[in-house]
Design a protein around this motif. Structure first.
Motif, PDB file in Angstrom:
ATOM      1  N   ASP A  19      10.949  15.798  21.155  1.00  0.00           N
ATOM      2  CA  ASP A  19      10.871  15.382  19.742  1.00  0.00           C
ATOM      3  C   ASP A  19      11.013  13.866  19.612  1.00  0.00           C
ATOM      4  O   ASP A  19      11.761  13.354  18.769  1.00  0.00           O
ATOM      5  CB  ASP A  19      11.953  16.084  18.901  1.00  0.00           C
ATOM      6  CG  ASP A  19      11.959  17.591  19.117  1.00  0.00           C
ATOM      7  OD1 ASP A  19      10.867  18.189  19.136  1.00  0.00           O
ATOM      8  OD2 ASP A  19      13.054  18.162  19.270  1.00  0.00           O
ATOM      9  N   PHE A  20      10.281  13.148  20.444  1.00  0.00           N
ATOM     10  CA  PHE A  20      10.456  11.696  20.542  1.00  0.00           C
ATOM     11  C   PHE A  20       9.097  11.043  20.736  1.00  0.00           C
ATOM     12  O   PHE A  20       8.281  11.510  21.543  1.00  0.00           O
ATOM     13  CB  PHE A  20      11.362  11.383  21.736  1.00  0.00           C
ATOM     14  CG  PHE A  20      11.711   9.931  21.901  1.00  0.00           C
ATOM     15  CD1 PHE A  20      12.799   9.399  21.239  1.00  0.00           C
ATOM     16  CD2 PHE A  20      10.961   9.102  22.721  1.00  0.00           C
ATOM     17  CE1 PHE A  20      13.136   8.062  21.381  1.00  0.00           C
ATOM     18  CE2 PHE A  20      11.284   7.769  22.873  1.00  0.00           C
ATOM     19  CZ  PHE A  20      12.380   7.247  22.201  1.00  0.00           C
ATOM     20  N   ASP A  21       8.852   9.954  20.007  1.00  0.00           N
ATOM     21  CA  ASP A  21       7.585   9.242  20.143  1.00  0.00           C
ATOM     22  C   ASP A  21       7.784   7.768  19.816  1.00  0.00           C
ATOM     23  O   ASP A  21       7.456   7.301  18.730  1.00  0.00           O
ATOM     24  CB  ASP A  21       6.525   9.854  19.222  1.00  0.00           C
ATOM     25  CG  ASP A  21       5.144   9.219  19.428  1.00  0.00           C
ATOM     26  OD1 ASP A  21       4.946   8.591  20.477  1.00  0.00           O
ATOM     27  OD2 ASP A  21       4.299   9.326  18.516  1.00  0.00           O
ATOM     28  N   ARG A  22       8.368   7.023  20.766  1.00  0.00           N
ATOM     29  CA  ARG A  22       8.594   5.599  20.583  1.00  0.00           C
ATOM     30  C   ARG A  22       8.350   4.865  21.897  1.00  0.00           C
ATOM     31  O   ARG A  22       8.482   5.448  22.970  1.00  0.00           O
ATOM     32  CB  ARG A  22      10.039   5.333  20.125  1.00  0.00           C
ATOM     33  CG  ARG A  22      10.242   5.559  18.638  1.00  0.00           C
ATOM     34  CD  ARG A  22      11.672   5.811  18.255  1.00  0.00           C
ATOM     35  NE  ARG A  22      12.650   4.951  18.899  1.00  0.00           N
ATOM     36  CZ  ARG A  22      13.970   5.208  18.845  1.00  0.00           C
ATOM     37  NH1 ARG A  22      14.437   6.272  18.206  1.00  0.00           N
ATOM     38  NH2 ARG A  22      14.816   4.401  19.439  1.00  0.00           N
ATOM     39  N   ASP A  23       8.026   3.610  21.790  1.00  0.00           N
ATOM     40  CA  ASP A  23       7.860   2.749  22.963  1.00  0.00           C
ATOM     41  C   ASP A  23       9.241   2.215  23.351  1.00  0.00           C
ATOM     42  O   ASP A  23       9.866   1.472  22.590  1.00  0.00           O
ATOM     43  CB  ASP A  23       6.929   1.586  22.619  1.00  0.00           C
ATOM     44  CG  ASP A  23       6.666   0.677  23.823  1.00  0.00           C
ATOM     45  OD1 ASP A  23       7.377   0.799  24.845  1.00  0.00           O
ATOM     46  OD2 ASP A  23       5.751  -0.164  23.734  1.00  0.00           O
ATOM     47  N   ILE A  24       9.735   2.608  24.519  1.00  0.00           N
ATOM     48  CA  ILE A  24      11.069   2.178  24.941  1.00  0.00           C
ATOM     49  C   ILE A  24      11.031   1.427  26.270  1.00  0.00           C
ATOM     50  O   ILE A  24      12.038   1.297  26.951  1.00  0.00           O
ATOM     51  CB  ILE A  24      12.044   3.368  25.031  1.00  0.00           C
ATOM     52  CG1 ILE A  24      11.499   4.481  25.948  1.00  0.00           C
ATOM     53  CG2 ILE A  24      12.353   3.913  23.646  1.00  0.00           C
ATOM     54  CD1 ILE A  24      12.507   5.594  26.213  1.00  0.00           C
ATOM     55  N   TYR A  25       9.853   0.915  26.645  1.00  0.00           N
ATOM     56  CA  TYR A  25       9.772   0.126  27.877  1.00  0.00           C
ATOM     57  C   TYR A  25      10.730  -1.054  27.801  1.00  0.00           C
ATOM     58  O   TYR A  25      10.837  -1.735  26.780  1.00  0.00           O
ATOM     59  CB  TYR A  25       8.348  -0.390  28.095  1.00  0.00           C
ATOM     60  CG  TYR A  25       7.370   0.681  28.492  1.00  0.00           C
ATOM     61  CD1 TYR A  25       7.559   1.411  29.663  1.00  0.00           C
ATOM     62  CD2 TYR A  25       6.260   0.965  27.698  1.00  0.00           C
ATOM     63  CE1 TYR A  25       6.664   2.408  30.032  1.00  0.00           C
ATOM     64  CE2 TYR A  25       5.361   1.947  28.057  1.00  0.00           C
ATOM     65  CZ  TYR A  25       5.568   2.674  29.221  1.00  0.00           C
ATOM     66  OH  TYR A  25       4.697   3.651  29.574  1.00  0.00           O
ATOM     67  N   GLY A  26      11.471  -1.291  28.880  1.00  0.00           N
ATOM     68  CA  GLY A  26      12.411  -2.397  28.942  1.00  0.00           C
ATOM     69  C   GLY A  26      13.784  -2.082  28.393  1.00  0.00           C
ATOM     70  O   GLY A  26      14.707  -2.880  28.552  1.00  0.00           O
TER      71      GLY A  26
END
Length: 315
Positions: free
Chosen positions: A261-268
């Protein structure tokens, strides 16, 4: 809590001290830590813990020991338990060659030691000659008291870091959690992978985990994922392994988490994965379709396990 990285950095008076590796800061360690902090604070003294990096056994044996905690993780856990000062002393063969009297004299001078608490099987100095009896003799000479704490056990026996490392390495993360008193974590920065997960609608966070930490055996796990300062928590179906369906020649296990249930850019960003339960072994599939079907089954199982755990903890 203050964290120092050698005795030479510290100057403090009238201390209560315990010495040991304290890898994992598990339930067995907490008995001695509680006695240290409660006794020290009742006497208006700082509670000091001296630990070592790398693990002394790895230096003496020449074989790397994958630890349950990094030095910073260990210090953070100890601070939460009320320890005032953590000293992570570099462990070398030269240090190991010191006699118990030499090392305790150094500690006495630096920390103004008044009370030393040690585990029942603790020893320091060349040839481990600094047993409880010897340290008590030295204490009478230098002016500190010694208190010996017995072993802590449960129905499985004496709780030890060695046993917990074995449980983690074989994937028995549930049993390891029982002995640790918390879910075993792996943390690191989210890095770019090949992006294959996104092409099959299961994008994963690839985690650059510390190579000196114990890692569970290859397989799929139900985890809690914490982002940043742990203010957010998500369910995660986590894979450890070599991705044999696509990269059978891979040499180093990867750590990839699919956050539900997650849809975000979390690179770095920094992520911590807490291992709750092992779901299955890592498998090689004959088709992408079979892999997708199995991943969905893993996700459903993860949701079921973690939902039930949350309900149980809420009782």
């Amino acid at each position: 809590m203050k964290h120092y990285h050698s005795l030479e950095e510290v100057s403090v008076q009238n201390t209560w001290l315990t010495i040991g590796v304290f890898d994992g800061v598990h339930r067995g360690h907490r008995e001695i830590i509680h006695k240290l902090t409660s006794g020290a604070h009742a006497n208006g003294a700082p509670a000091v813990l001296l630990t070592f990096e790398p693990h002394p056994a790895s230096v003496l044996s020449g074989q790397e020991i994958k630890c349950l905690t990094t030095s910073d993780e260990r210090a953070e856990l100890l601070g939460k338990l009320g320890v005032d000062i953590v000293i992570t002393q570099p462990f070398t063969r030269e240090l190991a060659a010191s006699t118990a009297l030499e090392y305790m004299s150094r500690i006495k001078q630096t920390l103004d030691l008044k009370h030393l608490l040690i585990g029942y099987d603790f020893a320091l100095g060349k040839g481990r000659e600094g047993s409880a009896n010897r340290l008590t003799e030295i204490g009478r000479e230098l002016g500190y008291n010694v208190e010996v704490i017995g072993a802590v056990s449960d129905e499985s026996g004496v709780i030890s870091s060695t046993e917990i490392r074995k449980l983690v390495s074989t994937g028995n993360v549930g049993e390891a959690s029982q002995l640790l008193g918390y879910h075993y974590p792996l943390s690191g920065e989210v890095i770019h992978g090949v992006g294959r997960g996104r092409t099959i609608n299961f994008p994963t966070a690839n985690v650059d985990y510390p190579q000196n930490k114990a890692i569970p055996s290859n397989g799929i796990y139900a985890c809690w994922a914490h982002l940043g300062n742990r203010s957010e928590r998500f369910m995660a179906a986590t894979n450890i392994g070599f991705n044999p369906t696509f990269t059978p020649d891979r040499q180093t296990p990867s750590l990839e988490a699919y956050l539900l249930d997650f849809d975000r850019d979390i690179y770095g960003q920094h992520i911590t994965l807490e291992f709750v339960s092992r779901i299955r072994n890592e498998l090689k599939f004959n088709s992408v379709e079979a892999l997708i079907w199995k991943i969905q089954e893993d996700v459903d199982k993860t949701r079921e396990l973690l939902t039930n755990q949350s309900k149980d903890n809420g009782r």
